[in-house]
Design a protein around this motif. Structure first.
Motif, PDB file in Angstrom:
ATOM      1  N   HIS A 127       0.858  -1.052   0.083  1.00  0.00           N
ATOM      2  CA  HIS A 127      -0.052   0.125  -0.179  1.00  0.00           C
ATOM      3  C   HIS A 127       1.084   1.219   0.144  1.00  0.00           C
ATOM      4  N   THR A 128       1.887   1.333  -0.768  1.00  0.00           N
ATOM      5  CA  THR A 128       2.790   2.310  -0.946  1.00  0.00           C
ATOM      6  C   THR A 128       3.016   2.837  -2.294  1.00  0.00           C
ATOM      7  N   VAL A 129       3.762   3.569  -2.688  1.00  0.00           N
ATOM      8  CA  VAL A 129       3.710   4.656  -3.999  1.00  0.00           C
ATOM      9  C   VAL A 129       5.281   5.200  -4.159  1.00  0.00           C
ATOM     10  N   SER A 130       5.755   4.872  -5.054  1.00  0.00           N
ATOM     11  CA  SER A 130       7.196   5.453  -5.294  1.00  0.00           C
ATOM     12  C   SER A 130       7.167   6.369  -6.206  1.00  0.00           C
ATOM     13  N   ILE A 131       7.462   7.716  -5.772  1.00  0.00           N
ATOM     14  CA  ILE A 131       7.175   8.856  -6.520  1.00  0.00           C
ATOM     15  C   ILE A 131       8.587   9.667  -6.843  1.00  0.00           C
ATOM     16  N   TRP A 132       9.031   9.874  -8.105  1.00  0.00           N
ATOM     17  CA  TRP A 132      10.207  10.877  -8.357  1.00  0.00           C
ATOM     18  C   TRP A 132      10.064  11.897  -7.792  1.00  0.00           C
TER      19      TRP A 132
END
Length: 243
Positions: free
Chosen positions: A131-136
Motif C-alpha cells: 500500500h505504498t507508492v514510489s514517486i520521483w
C-alpha cells in the motif's frame, strides 16, 4: 461488441515529514522550470510541443529534472497555451482590444510554486501489497549519493530498501522500451543491433545529470527484454555487436 470500462480512483498520499518536504521542493522546482519554459514559448512563439522540446529539453535536464519530469513540464506548458488560445478564439477573455484580453496576451503564462505536476508510469509506481507508492522527486538522486558516501550499516540498509522499491519501476520501464523498439523494427521490417555496453560507464563522458542516469540504469536487463520480445521469424536480424 466489447465494452471497456475505465475506473478512476482517488488516492490520498500520507507522506512523513521528510517525504512531504521532498515533494514540496519538487513542486517548487518543476514549477520554476515551467515558468522558464513558458517564457521561452512566449518569446519565441513556439507553436508545437516538439519545437518547444527542442528549445528547452536539454536545459531542463541540466537543472536536475529527470527525463520524464522534463517531458511533463514541457507538455504542461504547451497544454496551458493551447487552452489560452482556445479561450481567445472563443472570446472568453473579451473582445480584441479589451483590457482583459490584452493582459492575457501580453505576458507569459505563469504557474504557482505549488501548482499540480502531472506524473506518468515512468516516474511513479505502485506497490499494491505494501500500500505504498514510489514517486520521483528532485532529491532522490542526491539522497542516494549521500547514502552511498556514508557507507554505514544504516545507510547500506536504506540503499538496499530503496533499490528493492525501485526495481519494479525499472523493470516495467525496460519492458515498455523493449516492446516499443521491437514493435517498430517489426513494423518497418528492419533488424536490430545491440551494442556491447560493457565498460560504457568508463568510456563515455557526459554531463553530471546524464552520468547519474547512465550509472543507475539496468542496460543488461533492457537488452535481455529486447531479445525475448524479438519475433522468432526475425531472429536472424538480431545482431549483437562486440568489441
Amino acid at each position: 461488441m466489447i465494452t471497456r470500462v475505465k475506473i478512476v480512483t482517488q488516492v490520498k498520499l500520507i507522506p512523513d515529514a521528510a517525504q512531504a518536504s521532498a515533494l514540496s521542493a519538487t513542486l517548487r522546482t518543476v514549477n520554476e522550470a515551467a515558468n522558464w519554459v513558458s517564457e521561452v514559448a512566449f518569446v519565441n512563439d513556439v507553436p508545437r510541443e516538439y519545437e518547444l522540446r527542442k528549445h528547452t529539453y536539454a536545459d531542463l535536464k541540466t537543472r536536475g529534472l529527470g527525463a520524464q519530469a522534463a517531458q511533463h513540464v514541457i507538455k504542461k506548458v504547451r497544454d496551458a497555451y493551447t487552452t489560452l488560445h482556445a479561450n481567445l478564439r472563443a472570446g472568453n477573455l473579451g473582445r480584441k482590444g479589451s483590457k482583459r484580453r490584452i493582459k492575457a496576451e501580453s505576458k507569459p503564462i505563469t504557474f504557482r510554486p505549488d501548482a499540480a505536476q502531472p506524473y506518468g508510469d515512468r516516474c511513479l509506481s505502485w506497490q499494491y501489497d505494501s500500500h505504498t507508492v514510489s514517486i520521483w522527486t528532485k532529491q532522490q538522486r542526491a539522497l542516494r549519493a549521500k547514502l552511498q558516501k556514508k557507507r554505514t550499516k544504516s545507510a547500506r540498509r536504506r540503499l538496499k530498501e530503496r533499490s528493492r522499491r525501485e526495481h519494479p519501476h525499472v523493470k516495467n520501464t525496460n519492458h515498455i522500451i523493449a516492446k516499443t523498439i521491437v514493435t517498430e523494427a517489426e513494423r518497418t521490417g528492419r533488424g536490430l543491433s545491440l551494442e556491447e555496453l560493457k565498460g560504457i560507464r568508463t568510456r563515455v563522458r557526459l554531463r553530471k545529470p546524464q552520468r547519474v542516469a547512465l550509472h543507475c540504469w539496468a542496460f543488461t536487463q533492457l537488452g535481455d527484454f529486447i531479445v525475448l520480445k524479438f519475433p522468432p521469424d526475425l531472429g536472424q536480424r538480431l545482431l549483437t555487436l562486440r568489441g
